[in-house]
Design a protein around this motif. Sequence first.
Motif, PDB file in Angstrom:
ATOM      1  N   ILE A 169       0.845  -1.200   0.000  1.00 46.38           N
ATOM      2  CA  ILE A 169       0.000   0.000   0.000  1.00 46.38           C
ATOM      3  C   ILE A 169       0.883   1.253   0.000  1.00 46.38           C
ATOM      4  N   THR A 170       0.546   2.196  -0.855  1.00 51.43           N
ATOM      5  CA  THR A 170       1.208   3.500  -0.870  1.00 51.43           C
ATOM      6  C   THR A 170       0.149   4.582  -0.742  1.00 51.43           C
ATOM      7  N   ILE A 171       0.303   5.418   0.274  1.00 51.83           N
ATOM      8  CA  ILE A 171      -0.612   6.543   0.480  1.00 51.83           C
ATOM      9  C   ILE A 171       0.165   7.822   0.191  1.00 51.83           C
ATOM     10  N   ALA A 172      -0.177   8.468  -0.922  1.00 47.56           N
ATOM     11  CA  ALA A 172       0.442   9.745  -1.282  1.00 47.56           C
ATOM     12  C   ALA A 172      -0.467  10.851  -0.762  1.00 47.56           C
ATOM     13  N   LYS A 173       0.013  11.554   0.225  1.00 50.61           N
ATOM     14  CA  LYS A 173      -0.847  12.521   0.918  1.00 50.61           C
ATOM     15  C   LYS A 173      -0.971  13.825   0.155  1.00 50.61           C
ATOM     16  N   ASN A 174      -0.326  14.872   0.596  1.00 56.36           N
ATOM     17  CA  ASN A 174      -0.559  16.199   0.031  1.00 56.36           C
ATOM     18  C   ASN A 174       0.489  16.565  -1.021  1.00 56.36           C
ATOM     19  N   LEU A 175       0.890  15.590  -1.841  1.00 60.74           N
ATOM     20  CA  LEU A 175       1.850  15.872  -2.907  1.00 60.74           C
ATOM     21  C   LEU A 175       1.267  16.884  -3.882  1.00 60.74           C
ATOM     22  N   ASN A 176       2.090  17.802  -4.346  1.00 59.14           N
ATOM     23  CA  ASN A 176       1.628  18.773  -5.337  1.00 59.14           C
ATOM     24  C   ASN A 176       2.472  18.671  -6.599  1.00 59.14           C
TER      25      ASN A 176
END
Length: 302
Positions: free
Chosen positions: A228-235
């Motif tokens: 599992i990969t959770i990419a949070k607030n990447l812009n």
Amino acid sequence: MSNSWFIIANSTSGNRNFSKQWKEIEQLLKNKNINYSFAFTQFSKHEVELVDTAIQQGFRNIISVGGDGTLHHVVNGIMLQRYVKTSDITIAVIPIGTGNDWIKTYNIPEKLENVIEIITKKKIITQDIGVLETENKTITYFNNVAGLGYDGYIVNKLESLKRFGAIAYLLSGLAGLLLYKKSIFKIIIDDKIIETNCLMTLFGICNFSGGGMQFTKDVNPSDGLLDITIAKNLNIFDLIFNIRKLYSGSIVHHKKIETYKTKTITVLPIDTKPFIQADGELIGSGKVTVKIIEKAINFVVN
């Protein structure tokens, strides 16, 4: 028919001349004395029906000729049939698609002569398969990488860009960063609940997606666990400045990314219904539950 192959070929895969490729494939199979029957897909998801028929006819070895989408539908055909155990079936891949991401995990080449040689050696790995259930109870299987959020959005955008080949994934991804709006996801992993503003959540079995990008960490396709990969607030600036890391896999060490291993996960978007993709195919939107099926199908690898 234990040594005979049934070939399912998608004549619309990739950007090259299929008829020329098919003639080369047939000649190479003949040169290697490989016994086979074949069928061409005639409509979307026709692979599922062709797999079902082939298995009823006694075939246990299937070659997928096409891209990741063709393989995805072949896998779903195997998982949905009820005639034999899925682990009795072996899949080989002749890649002629746009992205060809699944083959990268196993270092399978795209040159036809080399991939036919690999099929003759028939080195096998029994790989896990993921299964997603959407909020409307739709069941879909996947063999590579699935996800919810930004990646589903760019898969939706990709259709109009496929004529650009593998770079279409990058173009679609950059366009998505400008237009896709992050939302709050409630993510349940075992007994852990994460509620966060999220760009996307990925469910991985293999390494590569999006035309060679690596968002999964320490992947083992046969360990019985989802990566599992959770990419949070990447812009957009995070990704532009880390493009090399997207392709090397080191992006998973970014401070805005978290990784987990689990057998099951539920993602509940709070304020939107983002797209869900599986192996680069759109399958729905909104809430999704994902589980792993251990050692489900045999694959021919390098």
